[in-house]
Design an enzyme around this catalytic site. Sequence first.
Site, PDB file in Angstrom:
ATOM      1  N   CYS A  28       0.797  -1.366  -0.144  1.00  0.00           N
ATOM      2  CA  CYS A  28      -0.001  -0.084  -0.027  1.00  0.00           C
ATOM      3  C   CYS A  28       0.889   1.171  -0.166  1.00  0.00           C
ATOM      4  CB  CYS A  28      -0.890  -0.153   1.162  1.00  0.00           C
ATOM      5  SG  CYS A  28      -1.772   1.631   1.494  1.00  0.00           S
ATOM      6  N   CYS A  67       0.109   3.755   2.747  1.00  0.00           N
ATOM      7  CA  CYS A  67       0.787   3.004   4.140  1.00  0.00           C
ATOM      8  C   CYS A  67       2.128   3.422   4.196  1.00  0.00           C
ATOM      9  CB  CYS A  67       0.306   1.532   4.084  1.00  0.00           C
ATOM     10  SG  CYS A  67      -1.268   1.135   3.935  1.00  0.00           S
TER      11      CYS A  67
END
Length: 143
Positions: A68, A71
């Site tokens: 991600c 993230c």
Amino acid sequence: MGGKKLTCFECGQINRVPYDKLGSDPQCGTCGVGLMSGKAVDVNLATFEKAARTDDIPLVVDFWAPWCGPCRQVAPQYQSAAKDFRESVRLVKLNTEAYPNAGRKYGIRGIPTMAVFTNGKERARHSGVLPKAAIVKWIKASV
């Protein structure tokens, strides 16, 4: 006997730390790892759930995954924010790719998602990227 219950993120042992020792880098009585390190620690699902359920200190979890992009963008901000809460809140990271049941169990619809747990219950949630100052402000408002 007074003190706060804290789960060791390394061995899972529950420790009771006297109030006056919380700011003195208390260590796990079993494995010796620091309990209030001021770092966001990667944890497994069982350890996270035990800490969320039993600890007397608020716990903030970042649900994330290594693939991600957002993230990875928030990770250093979250890690830096952990230093601001060295004596009052503990921050952990839970990899939803490694523990897909966590995403389902906690209703995570998008990552990164941060959640605050106190007294065994989720108290607040935020999804998306925040800079360090906003993470600190959100945690202070949520605990």
